[in-house]
Scaffold this motif. Structure first.
Motif, PDB file in Angstrom:
ATOM      1  N   GLY A  43       0.788  -1.213   0.143  1.00 27.59           N
ATOM      2  CA  GLY A  43      -0.149   0.300  -0.168  1.00 27.59           C
ATOM      3  C   GLY A  43       0.588   1.330   0.049  1.00 27.59           C
ATOM      4  N   PHE A  44       2.379   1.087  -0.328  1.00 25.95           N
ATOM      5  CA  PHE A  44       2.586   2.412   0.397  1.00 25.95           C
ATOM      6  C   PHE A  44       4.165   2.394   0.006  1.00 25.95           C
ATOM      7  CE2 PHE A  44       1.318   1.980   4.462  1.00 25.95           C
ATOM      8  CZ  PHE A  44       0.372   3.265   4.407  1.00 25.95           C
ATOM      9  N   ARG A  45       4.677   3.359  -1.802  1.00 29.61           N
ATOM     10  CA  ARG A  45       5.641   3.047  -2.350  1.00 29.61           C
ATOM     11  C   ARG A  45       6.951   3.370  -1.380  1.00 29.61           C
ATOM     12  NH1 ARG A  45       4.785   8.583  -5.281  1.00 29.61           N
ATOM     13  NH2 ARG A  45       3.593   8.652  -3.056  1.00 29.61           N
ATOM     14  N   LYS A  48       8.365   5.460   1.464  1.00 26.00           N
ATOM     15  CA  LYS A  48       7.151   6.585   1.786  1.00 26.00           C
ATOM     16  C   LYS A  48       5.938   6.192   3.068  1.00 26.00           C
ATOM     17  CE  LYS A  48       7.815   9.178  -2.177  1.00 26.00           C
ATOM     18  NZ  LYS A  48       8.054  11.156  -2.227  1.00 26.00           N
TER      19      LYS A  48
END
Lengths: 442, 98
Positions: A43-45, A48
């Protein structure tokens, strides 16, 4: 950081250490910030992930990790501050480690005992004095001859001490039983290899004779079937052999490396060897007595249990190695319980501590000349002396061992100066038969 | 309302960069919910299951992704996402909640 020390019993110390919360929290934060840059979450790069999420996910485990480290660090800081020398690993028990609060933990451990060098003049040492007489020498040569003895066939009745070559068939109730048969077996009469009565039956027989001996197996025989059974053995004697000692001639001398000079040279060589052994045995005797004396003087000394446990393990491992491949299947603690080694281990730890203190106090060092001399003595029994010496000189580990030996000798000498030394005259054999206690290595 | 619906409506928390931002800015929690769930059902379910007070629920119907596989194209099912605003100061800790 607050530290308080308690003495619980003897050598055991209890440290209560308090660490301010800020120290842990700042460490946790910096760790998390580090992690946030690289951590991968669905769900996150990468990179980030918000701090809040990272903290939620990893906060707990990172904190535990940091706590362990902080406790370890602060424990060592604390003992340094207090000037304690712990023996063995401490047992750390956290008291409070909640987030945001100051951390407190209790560390229990043992310290090395303070060793005071006592008065060693009470040690009594009996220095064995002995000489090698001609009788000793004769006996030794006789032993050497026996080692090289050969068997020679003779035409006479077998007597105890002879070797016979036999065929035999054993029967029980008229039937042959398993393992009761042998052909061309060499048997030394009086060796007790067969069941009782078997060898007695052969005594008096000549080569070529046959005889039937009625016997019964002993009650404690290992085979269930044959236990106490009455059996008959039909024995055929093929040959009777007598022990023949080699003659003292040049050939015999050559076997022991004396090429020239005949009997005189051989006797001199044997005597030289005996003298060397005598010297070593004398040294060992004195050393054992000195060590025993030191232990007596320090009888009150308490030793840390952790060190004794370590020593027990080491001794046990040594023992286990003798079992070879079998050792892997066994649990060492099962077959060799701690108590087996405890006394010995305690003795060794005690001696080690006292001797170390002595070495430090007297500033004993391994003298290069003495190391060389010891090496030369060791090499004396080898053919190529230079090579042996060079080998040891080139191996730092081996050299260290030798240095240890030299230091040990120096310590013994220092102690001997202080101890009461009396001389006692013993025969060669009395010196050579080892004293009951084992030689102490340190 | 049917009590059993409470346990069926919420499918799970939806974790993404956007959900983290909305949690930060508007104290909103994002859930993946049944496509048939109504805003009222979601509100009730969240209040009952997490013991919090819900101010507002906004929902979005998400189109399922079209995926390519060896048979050509296939479509993942559509699903519903709910942004649930909580009363100021309240929070849902999913590590603790049952």
């Amino acid at each position: 950081m607050q530290v308080s020390v308690e003495t619980t019993s003897g050598l055991e110390r209890r440290l209560i250490v308090g660490v301010p919360a800020a120290r842990v929290d700042s460490a946790v934060d910096s760790r998390l910030q580090e992690a946030a840059k690289t951590v991968k979450l669905n769900g996150f790069r990468p990179g980030k992930v918000p701090m809040k999420v990272v903290r939620q996910r990893f906060g707990q485990s990172v904190r535990m990790e940091v706590l362990g480290q902080v406790m370890n660090d602060s424990f060592y800081e604390a003992i340094q501050e207090q000037g304690l020398k712990p023996a063995g690993r401490p047992e750390i028990e956290p008291k409070s480690m909640d987030e945001g609060k100051d951390i407190e933990f209790v560390a229990t451990f043992e310290v090395f005992p303070e060793i005071e060098l006592l008065d060693y003049s009470s040690i009594e040492v009996k220095k064995p004095v002995s000489e090698i007489t001609d009788a000793d020498l004769d006996k030794m040569i006789e032993n050497l001859r026996k080692q090289r003895a050969s068997w020679e066939a003779v035409e006479r009745e077998a007597a105890t001490g002879d070797q016979v070559n036999i065929d035999f068939v054993g029967t029980k109730d008229g039937e042959e039983f398993e393992g009761g048969k042998g052909e061309g077996t060499d048997l030394e009469l009086g060796s007790g290899r067969m069941i009782p009565g078997f060898e007695d039956g052969i005594v008096g027989m000549k080569a070529g004779e046959e005889k039937v001996v009625a016997l019964s197996f002993p009650e404690d025989y290992h085979s269930e079937e044959l236990k106490g059974a009455a059996v008959e053995f039909a024995i055929t004697v093929n040959a009777v052999k007598e022990q023949a000692l080699p003659e003292l001639n040049d050939e015999f001398f050559k076997m022991f490396g004396v090429e020239e000079g005949g009997e005189d040279a051989f006797r001199a060589e044997v005597k030289k060897n005996m003298e060397r052994e005598l010297k070593n045995a004398t040294k060992t005797r004195i050393k054992t007595q000195v060590m025993d004396g030191v232990l007596d003087v320090h009888a009150e000394l308490q030793v840390p249990k952790a060190l004794v446990a370590q020593e027990i393990d080491a001794l046990r491992n040594q023992q286990m190695q003798q079992f070879g491949a079998l050792a892997e299947k066994l649990n060492p603690a099962d077959i060799l319980p701690d108590d087996l080694f405890r006394e010995n281990a305690e003795r060794r730890v005690k001696l080690g501590l006292v001797l170390n203190e002595l070495i430090a106090a007297e500033e004993i060092k391994a003298d290069a000349d003495k190391v060389r001399a010891t090496l030369e003595e060791m090499a004396a029994s080898y053919e190529d002396k230079e090579e042996v010496i060079n080998y040891y000189m080139s191996q730092p580990q081996q050299l260290q061992q030798i240095e240890g030996m030299v230091i040990e000798e120096e310590v013994v000498e220092k102690l001997l100066e202080k101890a009461k030394v009396s001389e006692e005259t013993l025969s060669y054999e009395e010196v050579m038969s080892p004293p009951a206690q084992e030689d102490e290595e340190d | 309302m049917n009590q059993e619906r409470i346990y069926k409506v919420l499918l799970g928390p939806h974790v993404s960069e956007k959900s983290a931002m909305s949690a930060e800015a508007g104290n909103q929690v994002v859930f993946r919910v049944l496509p048939s769930a109504t805003k009222l059902e979601i509100k009730n379910a969240v209040e009952k299951l997490f013991k919090v007070d819900v101010v507002d629920v906004r929902t979005v119907n998400m189109k399922g992704k079209v995926k390519r596989n060896r048979f050509g194209l296939s479509k993942k099912p559509n699903w519903k996402k709910a942004y649930v605003s909580l009363v100021q100061g309240q929070d849902i800790d999913f590590a603790v909640a049952e």
